[in-house]
Design a protein around this motif. Sequence first.
Motif, mmCIF file in Angstrom:
data_model
loop_
_atom_site.group_PDB
_atom_site.id
_atom_site.type_symbol
_atom_site.label_atom_id
_atom_site.label_comp_id
_atom_site.label_asym_id
_atom_site.label_seq_id
_atom_site.Cartn_x
_atom_site.Cartn_y
_atom_site.Cartn_z
ATOM 1 N N VAL A 113 -0.849 0.527 4.882
ATOM 2 C CA VAL A 113 -0.757 -0.400 3.415
ATOM 3 C C VAL A 113 -1.503 -0.071 2.724
ATOM 4 C CG1 VAL A 113 0.310 -2.058 3.406
ATOM 5 C CG2 VAL A 113 1.516 -1.386 5.388
ATOM 6 N N LEU A 114 -0.990 0.245 1.480
ATOM 7 C CA LEU A 114 -1.879 0.697 0.332
ATOM 8 C C LEU A 114 -2.315 -0.630 -0.293
ATOM 9 C CD1 LEU A 114 -2.323 4.191 -0.922
ATOM 10 C CD2 LEU A 114 -3.387 2.654 0.906
ATOM 11 N N VAL A 115 -0.591 -1.413 -0.496
ATOM 12 C CA VAL A 115 -0.462 -2.930 -1.390
ATOM 13 C C VAL A 115 -0.068 -3.549 -1.058
ATOM 14 C CG1 VAL A 115 0.227 -3.907 -4.096
ATOM 15 C CG2 VAL A 115 -0.866 -1.251 -3.612
ATOM 16 N N GLN A 116 -0.050 -4.675 -0.319
ATOM 17 C CA GLN A 116 0.527 -5.976 0.078
ATOM 18 C C GLN A 116 0.608 -7.056 -1.411
ATOM 19 O OE1 GLN A 116 -0.023 -6.634 3.870
ATOM 20 N NE2 GLN A 116 1.758 -7.851 3.716
ATOM 21 N N GLN A 119 -1.396 -6.684 -3.977
ATOM 22 C CA GLN A 119 -2.308 -7.279 -4.026
ATOM 23 C C GLN A 119 -3.925 -5.241 -3.400
ATOM 24 O OE1 GLN A 119 -5.393 -9.313 -4.986
ATOM 25 N NE2 GLN A 119 -3.422 -10.186 -5.600
ATOM 26 N N VAL A 120 -4.262 -4.963 -3.982
ATOM 27 C CA VAL A 120 -4.294 -3.185 -3.743
ATOM 28 C C VAL A 120 -5.289 -3.821 -2.210
ATOM 29 C CG1 VAL A 120 -5.811 -1.413 -3.935
ATOM 30 C CG2 VAL A 120 -4.402 -2.274 -5.975
ATOM 31 N N LEU A 121 -5.039 -3.271 -1.552
ATOM 32 C CA LEU A 121 -5.797 -3.493 0.043
ATOM 33 C C LEU A 121 -6.853 -1.471 -0.032
ATOM 34 C CD1 LEU A 121 -3.102 -3.674 2.475
ATOM 35 C CD2 LEU A 121 -4.802 -5.537 0.622
ATOM 36 N N ALA A 122 -8.382 -2.282 -0.942
ATOM 37 C CA ALA A 122 -8.772 -1.623 -1.083
ATOM 38 C C ALA A 122 -10.079 -0.876 0.616
ATOM 39 C CB ALA A 122 -10.152 -2.415 -1.104
ATOM 40 N N GLY A 123 -9.918 -1.783 1.915
ATOM 41 C CA GLY A 123 -10.473 -0.726 2.911
ATOM 42 C C GLY A 123 -9.784 0.186 2.868
ATOM 43 N N PRO A 124 -8.403 -0.170 3.520
ATOM 44 C CA PRO A 124 -7.215 0.847 4.063
ATOM 45 C C PRO A 124 -6.650 2.323 2.941
ATOM 46 C CG PRO A 124 -6.180 -1.080 4.254
ATOM 47 C CD PRO A 124 -7.401 -1.628 3.480
ATOM 48 N N ALA A 128 -7.874 5.992 3.917
ATOM 49 C CA ALA A 128 -7.185 6.818 3.727
ATOM 50 C C ALA A 128 -7.094 8.133 2.520
ATOM 51 C CB ALA A 128 -5.968 6.163 3.328
ATOM 52 N N ARG A 129 -8.603 8.091 2.002
ATOM 53 C CA ARG A 129 -8.916 8.783 0.697
ATOM 54 C C ARG A 129 -8.050 8.876 0.142
ATOM 55 N NH1 ARG A 129 -9.398 11.737 5.146
ATOM 56 N NH2 ARG A 129 -8.672 13.113 4.389
ATOM 57 N N VAL A 130 -7.536 7.717 -0.875
ATOM 58 C CA VAL A 130 -6.372 7.536 -1.551
ATOM 59 C C VAL A 130 -6.908 6.970 -2.795
ATOM 60 C CG1 VAL A 130 -4.093 6.306 -2.735
ATOM 61 C CG2 VAL A 130 -4.183 7.649 -0.077
ATOM 62 N N VAL A 154 3.047 2.155 0.791
ATOM 63 C CA VAL A 154 2.982 2.844 2.274
ATOM 64 C C VAL A 154 2.485 4.450 1.805
ATOM 65 C CG1 VAL A 154 3.375 2.935 4.465
ATOM 66 C CG2 VAL A 154 3.769 0.774 2.732
ATOM 67 N N LEU A 155 1.654 4.828 2.405
ATOM 68 C CA LEU A 155 1.001 5.884 2.582
ATOM 69 C C LEU A 155 1.687 6.109 4.179
ATOM 70 C CD1 LEU A 155 -0.424 8.640 1.493
ATOM 71 C CD2 LEU A 155 -2.112 7.846 3.569
ATOM 72 N N GLU A 156 2.791 7.035 3.602
ATOM 73 C CA GLU A 156 3.122 7.650 4.956
ATOM 74 C C GLU A 156 3.213 8.583 5.523
ATOM 75 O OE1 GLU A 156 6.094 5.409 5.933
ATOM 76 O OE2 GLU A 156 6.992 4.828 3.979
ATOM 77 N N SER A 157 3.726 8.330 6.474
ATOM 78 C CA SER A 157 3.136 9.676 7.928
ATOM 79 C C SER A 157 3.048 10.973 7.342
ATOM 80 C CB SER A 157 3.344 8.966 9.249
ATOM 81 O OG SER A 157 4.674 10.062 9.156
ATOM 82 N N GLY A 158 3.833 11.293 6.742
ATOM 83 C CA GLY A 158 3.847 12.668 6.156
ATOM 84 C C GLY A 158 3.407 13.142 5.004
ATOM 85 N N GLY A 159 2.521 11.531 4.273
ATOM 86 C CA GLY A 159 1.922 11.775 3.325
ATOM 87 C C GLY A 159 2.383 11.377 1.816
ATOM 88 N N SER A 160 3.618 11.050 1.659
ATOM 89 C CA SER A 160 4.063 11.007 0.496
ATOM 90 C C SER A 160 3.395 9.085 0.127
ATOM 91 C CB SER A 160 5.677 11.025 0.853
ATOM 92 O OG SER A 160 6.848 9.806 1.417
ATOM 93 N N ILE A 161 3.810 8.722 -0.575
ATOM 94 C CA ILE A 161 3.578 7.149 -0.518
ATOM 95 C C ILE A 161 4.865 6.544 -1.391
ATOM 96 C CG2 ILE A 161 2.894 5.181 -1.953
ATOM 97 C CD1 ILE A 161 -0.046 7.463 -2.367
ATOM 98 N N SER A 162 5.014 4.996 -0.139
ATOM 99 C CA SER A 162 6.908 5.054 -0.560
ATOM 100 C C SER A 162 6.365 3.234 -1.412
ATOM 101 C CB SER A 162 7.355 4.008 0.422
ATOM 102 O OG SER A 162 7.491 5.419 1.213
ATOM 103 N N VAL A 163 7.234 3.303 -2.307
ATOM 104 C CA VAL A 163 6.368 2.012 -2.914
ATOM 105 C C VAL A 163 7.914 0.508 -3.584
ATOM 106 C CG1 VAL A 163 6.097 1.126 -5.916
ATOM 107 C CG2 VAL A 163 5.213 3.149 -4.335
ATOM 108 N N LEU A 164 7.498 -0.582 -2.518
ATOM 109 C CA LEU A 164 8.609 -1.546 -2.874
ATOM 110 C C LEU A 164 8.531 -2.738 -3.865
ATOM 111 C CD1 LEU A 164 9.286 -2.394 0.578
ATOM 112 C CD2 LEU A 164 10.329 -0.466 -0.304
#
Length: 169
Positions: A113-116, A119-124, A128-130, A154-164
Amino acid sequence: METLLDAARDMVTPETGWSAELLLRTVLTTVVMFLAIVLLARLFGTRTFASFTTYDFLTNVAAGSLVASAILSDRMVEATVGLVVLVVLQYAVSSAAARSRAARDVADNDPVVLVQDGQVLAGPMRRARVSRAILDQHLRASGLHRVEEVHLAVLESGGSISVLRRATG
């Protein structure tokens, strides 16, 4: 200038020179490898050459390398055997990952999870080097202009980013 022309000629001339045998072997090997790939995909299913996970991507790169080796060398049998073994291994690993959490942990990356809730989650993001620029690119591709509009990214396991998108109202 002549050196440049010689270099260009060397680049487009096969090592053994042009011949009907070379062309025929290359065409036949390409057709055989294409048919092998189609057959393997039909036998082992659509997932065989999909890129859902990093493991799938790496398997596809290795498969492409084997196919190229077969087409560009006299090693079609060895490359075809290698391709079959690789597909069987991919089938076994993906089947195990579909049935077992332990196998899934080995073969797949967990989503991050990159944003929740805006809020951008700086640690993740850092782990994840995003970069923020990459995140913003995916937000724009999802039709969002501000991170505050995001429920989850969310940075998915295949490398794409899903945004809701966040619910409005």
